[in-house]
Design a protein around this motif. Structure first.
Motif: not given
Length: 115
Positions: A25-29, A55-60, A74-75
């Motif tokens: 859910a955090v990734k999709e948000y 295409y994007l990447e989710v970065h913490h 935080w992402v």
């Protein structure tokens, strides 16, 4: 030639690995918030995936392995170049600090638009 003369006698080693489960859910948000643009450099995603999404990447911003939270603030949705730089670049600490500020501002603006 890059071959190993001992190739036939490789040692097998068993390893245990600790894996942190990330919230889908955090990734999709984060990807929706990015709206197809890198949240750091503001460039369009470099290409479109088979399903038609950018295409994007989710970065913490603070890695989960370093105790970082798996929370939207935080992402960031970032392009592959910015993602690699955020992990391996000489200026990664400054990049992540700036990215955290940028996400904070973006989240604040989103919350204000809801009220």
């Amino acid at each position: 030639m890059a071959t190993n003369s001992e190739e036939k006698h490789r040692t097998i080693v068993e390893k245990q690995k600790e894996v942190r489960v990330r919230s889908n859910a955090v990734k999709e948000y984060a990807l929706q918030r990015a709206s197809g643009k890198c949240e750091y450099c503001n460039e369009q995603a470099p290409f479109t995936k088979d399903d038609g999404t950018p295409y994007l990447e989710v970065h913490h911003i603070k890695r989960l392995s370093d105790g970082g939270p798996d929370k939207p603030e935080w992402v960031a949705g970032v392009c592959p170049n910015c993602h690699r730089e955020a992990h391996y670049g000489a200026n990664r600490d400054q990049l992540n600090s700036k990215l955290l500020q940028m996400i904070f501002i973006k989240e604040k603006e989103l919350m204000e638009s809801l009220t």
